[in-house]
Design an enzyme around this catalytic site. Sequence first.
Site, PDB file in Angstrom:
ATOM      1  N   ARG A 151     -34.134   1.917  17.423  1.00 45.22           N
ATOM      2  CA  ARG A 151     -33.651   0.996  18.455  1.00 45.22           C
ATOM      3  C   ARG A 151     -34.673   0.868  19.579  1.00 45.22           C
ATOM      4  NH1 ARG A 151     -28.923  -0.515  16.641  1.00 45.22           N
ATOM      5  NH2 ARG A 151     -27.654   1.009  15.509  1.00 45.22           N
ATOM      6  N   ILE A 165     -36.050   0.628  23.219  1.00 44.05           N
ATOM      7  CA  ILE A 165     -35.624   1.361  24.417  1.00 44.05           C
ATOM      8  C   ILE A 165     -35.104   0.418  25.505  1.00 44.05           C
ATOM      9  CG2 ILE A 165     -37.803   1.414  25.713  1.00 44.05           C
ATOM     10  CD1 ILE A 165     -37.343   4.460  26.037  1.00 44.05           C
ATOM     11  N   ASN A 183     -44.552 -10.108  18.092  1.00 47.78           N
ATOM     12  CA  ASN A 183     -45.439 -10.492  19.184  1.00 47.78           C
ATOM     13  C   ASN A 183     -46.844 -10.011  18.832  1.00 47.78           C
ATOM     14  OD1 ASN A 183     -43.315 -11.545  20.701  1.00 47.78           O
ATOM     15  ND2 ASN A 183     -42.835  -9.546  21.578  1.00 47.78           N
ATOM     16  N   VAL A 217     -47.340  -3.065  22.707  1.00 47.23           N
ATOM     17  CA  VAL A 217     -47.609  -1.844  21.934  1.00 47.23           C
ATOM     18  C   VAL A 217     -48.406  -2.255  20.698  1.00 47.23           C
ATOM     19  CG1 VAL A 217     -46.618   0.090  20.670  1.00 47.23           C
ATOM     20  CG2 VAL A 217     -45.503  -0.722  22.769  1.00 47.23           C
ATOM     21  N   HIS A 232     -45.077  -4.044  14.966  1.00 46.60           N
ATOM     22  CA  HIS A 232     -43.626  -3.840  14.921  1.00 46.60           C
ATOM     23  C   HIS A 232     -42.940  -5.185  14.854  1.00 46.60           C
ATOM     24  CE1 HIS A 232     -45.048  -3.931  19.083  1.00 46.60           C
ATOM     25  NE2 HIS A 232     -43.933  -4.571  19.392  1.00 46.60           N
TER      26      HIS A 232
HETATM   27  P1  5GP Z   1     -44.073  -5.817  22.262  1.00 49.12           P
HETATM   28  O1  5GP Z   1     -44.063  -6.428  23.649  1.00 49.12           O
HETATM   29  O2  5GP Z   1     -45.321  -5.016  22.011  1.00 49.12           O
HETATM   30  O3  5GP Z   1     -43.795  -6.816  21.172  1.00 49.12           O
HETATM   31  O4  5GP Z   1     -42.819  -4.859  22.210  1.00 49.12           O
HETATM   32  C1  5GP Z   1     -42.862  -3.500  22.517  1.00 49.12           C
HETATM   33  C2  5GP Z   1     -41.429  -3.030  22.551  1.00 49.12           C
HETATM   34  O5  5GP Z   1     -41.430  -1.614  22.516  1.00 49.12           O
HETATM   35  C3  5GP Z   1     -40.662  -3.449  23.823  1.00 49.12           C
HETATM   36  O6  5GP Z   1     -39.539  -4.234  23.444  1.00 49.12           O
HETATM   37  C4  5GP Z   1     -40.281  -2.115  24.466  1.00 49.12           C
HETATM   38  O7  5GP Z   1     -38.982  -2.153  25.051  1.00 49.12           O
HETATM   39  C5  5GP Z   1     -40.367  -1.150  23.311  1.00 49.12           C
HETATM   40  N1  5GP Z   1     -40.706   0.220  23.696  1.00 49.12           N
HETATM   41  C6  5GP Z   1     -41.693   0.609  24.550  1.00 49.12           C
HETATM   42  N2  5GP Z   1     -41.734   1.939  24.641  1.00 49.12           N
HETATM   43  C7  5GP Z   1     -40.758   2.419  23.814  1.00 49.12           C
HETATM   44  C8  5GP Z   1     -40.321   3.746  23.484  1.00 49.12           C
HETATM   45  O8  5GP Z   1     -40.845   4.753  23.950  1.00 49.12           O
HETATM   46  N3  5GP Z   1     -39.288   3.850  22.599  1.00 49.12           N
HETATM   47  C9  5GP Z   1     -38.680   2.742  22.052  1.00 49.12           C
HETATM   48  N4  5GP Z   1     -37.673   2.961  21.203  1.00 49.12           N
HETATM   49  N5  5GP Z   1     -39.082   1.487  22.340  1.00 49.12           N
HETATM   50  C10 5GP Z   1     -40.109   1.327  23.210  1.00 49.12           C
END
Ligand code: 5GP
Length: 119
Positions: A30, A32, A88, A97, A101
Amino acid sequence: MGSDCLFCRIVAGEIPATIVRETDTTLAFRDIGPKAPVHVLIIPKEHYADVAMLGQGDPALAGELLATAAAVAEDEGLLGDGFRLMFNTGTYGGQEVFHVHAHLLGGAPLGPMLARDVA
Ligand code: 5GP
Ligand code: ZN
């Protein structure tokens, strides 16, 4: 990649996460900061920076990622009303990140694909 990468650390069990599905090659947990009633991230355990690297580097693994995403969508009861699955990617894509994902979002109407029209 390992210790420098947040999601590699989740794979290694060094950072806790609420895991909803695990296979030999993929992990689903899930988000965060959920943006919808269901917000699950699906990753390959092996490090690839983004979906372009994964899709070109290991298309079979990309398929396994999709299979895990579909199984989670079913488990979460999303198949009837639908859901959004998105990657993304890079600066314009708003990626934060850099371990690939898929975001699985659902459980409510999700609105337009983009917050504003950029065409
Ligand atoms: P991005 O912007 O790279 O597509 O999405 C990164 C996602 O990772 C964000 O939706 C953010 O809430 C999630 N995220 C960041 N740090 C953590 C974490 O430590 N644990 C979890 N479960 N999700 C994280
Ligand atoms: Zn990683």
